[in-house]
Design a protein around this motif. Structure first.
Motif, PDB file in Angstrom:
ATOM      1  N   LYS A 127       6.033 -15.469  -2.077  1.00  0.00           N
ATOM      2  CA  LYS A 127       6.764 -15.066  -3.272  1.00  0.00           C
ATOM      3  C   LYS A 127       6.168 -13.821  -3.931  1.00  0.00           C
ATOM      4  N   LYS A 128       4.859 -13.720  -3.926  1.00  0.00           N
ATOM      5  CA  LYS A 128       4.168 -12.552  -4.467  1.00  0.00           C
ATOM      6  C   LYS A 128       3.047 -12.174  -3.513  1.00  0.00           C
ATOM      7  N   LEU A 129       2.661 -10.897  -3.556  1.00  0.00           N
ATOM      8  CA  LEU A 129       1.535 -10.429  -2.747  1.00  0.00           C
ATOM      9  C   LEU A 129       0.617  -9.592  -3.615  1.00  0.00           C
ATOM     10  N   VAL A 130      -0.661  -9.965  -3.639  1.00  0.00           N
ATOM     11  CA  VAL A 130      -1.692  -9.226  -4.367  1.00  0.00           C
ATOM     12  C   VAL A 130      -2.736  -8.773  -3.363  1.00  0.00           C
ATOM     13  N   THR A 131      -3.020  -7.463  -3.311  1.00  0.00           N
ATOM     14  CA  THR A 131      -4.022  -6.958  -2.378  1.00  0.00           C
ATOM     15  C   THR A 131      -5.112  -6.200  -3.119  1.00  0.00           C
ATOM     16  N   PHE A 132      -6.344  -6.481  -2.755  1.00  0.00           N
ATOM     17  CA  PHE A 132      -7.509  -5.815  -3.331  1.00  0.00           C
ATOM     18  C   PHE A 132      -8.090  -4.836  -2.310  1.00  0.00           C
ATOM     19  N   GLY A 133      -7.999  -3.532  -2.588  1.00  0.00           N
ATOM     20  CA  GLY A 133      -8.643  -2.529  -1.748  1.00  0.00           C
ATOM     21  C   GLY A 133      -8.229  -2.603  -0.296  1.00  0.00           C
ATOM     22  N   SER A 134      -6.929  -2.732  -0.034  1.00  0.00           N
ATOM     23  CA  SER A 134      -6.443  -2.926   1.335  1.00  0.00           C
ATOM     24  C   SER A 134      -5.908  -1.626   1.933  1.00  0.00           C
ATOM     25  N   ASN A 210      12.317  -8.595   4.296  1.00  0.00           N
ATOM     26  CA  ASN A 210      11.284  -9.532   3.850  1.00  0.00           C
ATOM     27  C   ASN A 210      10.455  -8.971   2.702  1.00  0.00           C
ATOM     28  N   ILE A 211      10.177  -7.674   2.735  1.00  0.00           N
ATOM     29  CA  ILE A 211       9.435  -7.058   1.633  1.00  0.00           C
ATOM     30  C   ILE A 211      10.271  -7.071   0.354  1.00  0.00           C
ATOM     31  N   LYS A 212      11.555  -6.840   0.490  1.00  0.00           N
ATOM     32  CA  LYS A 212      12.422  -6.811  -0.691  1.00  0.00           C
ATOM     33  C   LYS A 212      12.566  -8.183  -1.359  1.00  0.00           C
ATOM     34  N   LYS A 213      12.206  -9.237  -0.657  1.00  0.00           N
ATOM     35  CA  LYS A 213      12.297 -10.580  -1.229  1.00  0.00           C
ATOM     36  C   LYS A 213      11.135 -10.901  -2.164  1.00  0.00           C
ATOM     37  N   LEU A 214      10.110 -10.051  -2.176  1.00  0.00           N
ATOM     38  CA  LEU A 214       8.961 -10.295  -3.055  1.00  0.00           C
ATOM     39  C   LEU A 214       9.374 -10.253  -4.525  1.00  0.00           C
ATOM     40  N   GLU A 215       8.835 -11.170  -5.297  1.00  0.00           N
ATOM     41  CA  GLU A 215       8.993 -11.115  -6.754  1.00  0.00           C
ATOM     42  C   GLU A 215       8.105 -10.022  -7.339  1.00  0.00           C
ATOM     43  N   LYS A 216       6.936  -9.820  -6.725  1.00  0.00           N
ATOM     44  CA  LYS A 216       6.000  -8.796  -7.206  1.00  0.00           C
ATOM     45  C   LYS A 216       5.036  -8.443  -6.080  1.00  0.00           C
ATOM     46  N   PHE A 217       4.755  -7.141  -5.951  1.00  0.00           N
ATOM     47  CA  PHE A 217       3.760  -6.626  -5.013  1.00  0.00           C
ATOM     48  C   PHE A 217       2.715  -5.890  -5.856  1.00  0.00           C
ATOM     49  N   VAL A 218       1.489  -6.402  -5.849  1.00  0.00           N
ATOM     50  CA  VAL A 218       0.411  -5.839  -6.664  1.00  0.00           C
ATOM     51  C   VAL A 218      -0.630  -5.217  -5.743  1.00  0.00           C
TER      52      VAL A 218
END
Length: 311
Positions: A127-134, A210-218
């Motif tokens: 539902k959401k994706l959070v990435t740190f320094g990726s 599939n990317i467009k289905k994200l509620e939020k990309f951080v």
């Protein structure tokens, strides 16, 4: 429903709040970075405990490849990330706790792999994706290695000399997202992972959907990051033909919307954040802020606020 007293109304609302607040939170799935393991006390286990402390009753799954933490660590250096994503996808599909979806969080290369999982593994839904320094646009220079980390140092030497040979591409993880700006033709011809998930050669419309289905990309960048080169890669930026770092919005990837990022950005579903410090040095307070803002379900909070106002 008719209430015969103010006290009865208050009891009804209180019971409703208790039921609502006890709903199972959306689970969290984590993927660690290079040289780390799923369960190390000083990193992933600590992150797991922090998230659990911030979100009561949340289920947190830390991805592990292999049958032990040591095998998991080695899988961050050796193997084929395409095959690893397939393995992780199957693991998540077999995990009943994730059947209704989850929030993904990835650290360093784990964030890149988590995005690959998003694009290739639509069930269970991320539902959401959070990435740190990726390194979403890859790395143009081998990563810095900790003193005494001979595995990392060996990988560094291989990347300098043989990154685009077929055998290295099939067996060494960092080679699969190594993008040498001076050897772009070799990269486009031989890369077995990054060129595909970034739709650089052909357009895979399923990835876009599939990317467009994200509620939020951080996407979180470290202000003093010298491990991910160029640092712009953590926000999908890279080098232009003149050798200057450019932001995502100036790339062909964005202008032609080859991955759906432009649509996501214009829809207000991408957050570009900066964490002060060097690569992967995350203070507990900052991690808790990110957890509270992005990994906590908002629907329950809104419901409670409305009911409190009504009373």
């Amino acid at each position: 429903m008719i209430f015969h007293s103010f006290e009865a109304l208050c009891i009804f609302v209180l019971l409703t709040l208790i039921v609502k607040s006890s709903e199972t939170p959306t689970p969290v799935v984590m993927w660690h970075g290079m040289g780390d393991t799923c369960c190390s006390d000083t990193s992933m286990y600590r992150v797991k405990r922090l998230i659990e402390g911030e979100i009561p009753n949340v289920y947190v799954h830390s991805i592990m490849l292999g049958s032990s933490p040591e095998q998991d660590r080695r899988a961050g250096f050796y193997g084929n990330i395409n095959e690893q994503i397939d393995v992780v996808c199957k693991q998540l599909q077999e995990n009943a706790a994730l059947k209704d979806g989850y929030y993904g969080i990835g650290f360093s290369q784990g964030g890149l792999f988590m995005r690959g999982l998003l694009q290739r593994c639509p069930y269970p839904k991320m539902k959401k994706l959070v990435t740190f320094g990726s390194p979403h646009s890859g790395i143009s220079s081998p990563p810095e290695c900790a003193k005494g980390d001979f595995i990392c140092q060996g990988i560094k030497s291989i990347l300098f000399n043989s990154a685009y040979s077929p055998s290295i591409q099939r067996n060494f993880i960092q080679a699969q997202f190594y993008k040498d700006p001076k050897r772009i033709d070799d990269y486009l011809k031989e890369s077995i992972f990054l060129t595909d998930i970034n739709n650089e050669i052909k357009i895979n419309t399923t990835y876009i959907e599939n990317i467009k289905k994200l509620e939020k990309f951080v996407m979180i960048k470290f202000s003093l990051d010298k491990t991910i080169v160029p640092n712009a890669s953590t926000w999908f930026g890279f080098y232009n033909d003149m050798g200057d770092q450019i932001p995502l919005q100036d790339t062909t990837l964005y202008k032609e919307d080859r991955l759906g990022l432009k649509w996501l950005d214009e829809s207000g579903k991408i957050d570009f954040l900066v964490c002060d410090g060097i690569h992967m040095q995350i203070k507990d307070e900052y991690l808790l802020q990110i957890t509270s803002k992005y990994l906590r379900d908002s629907k329950t909070g809104r419901f409670i606020a409305q009911k409190q106002h009504y009373i």
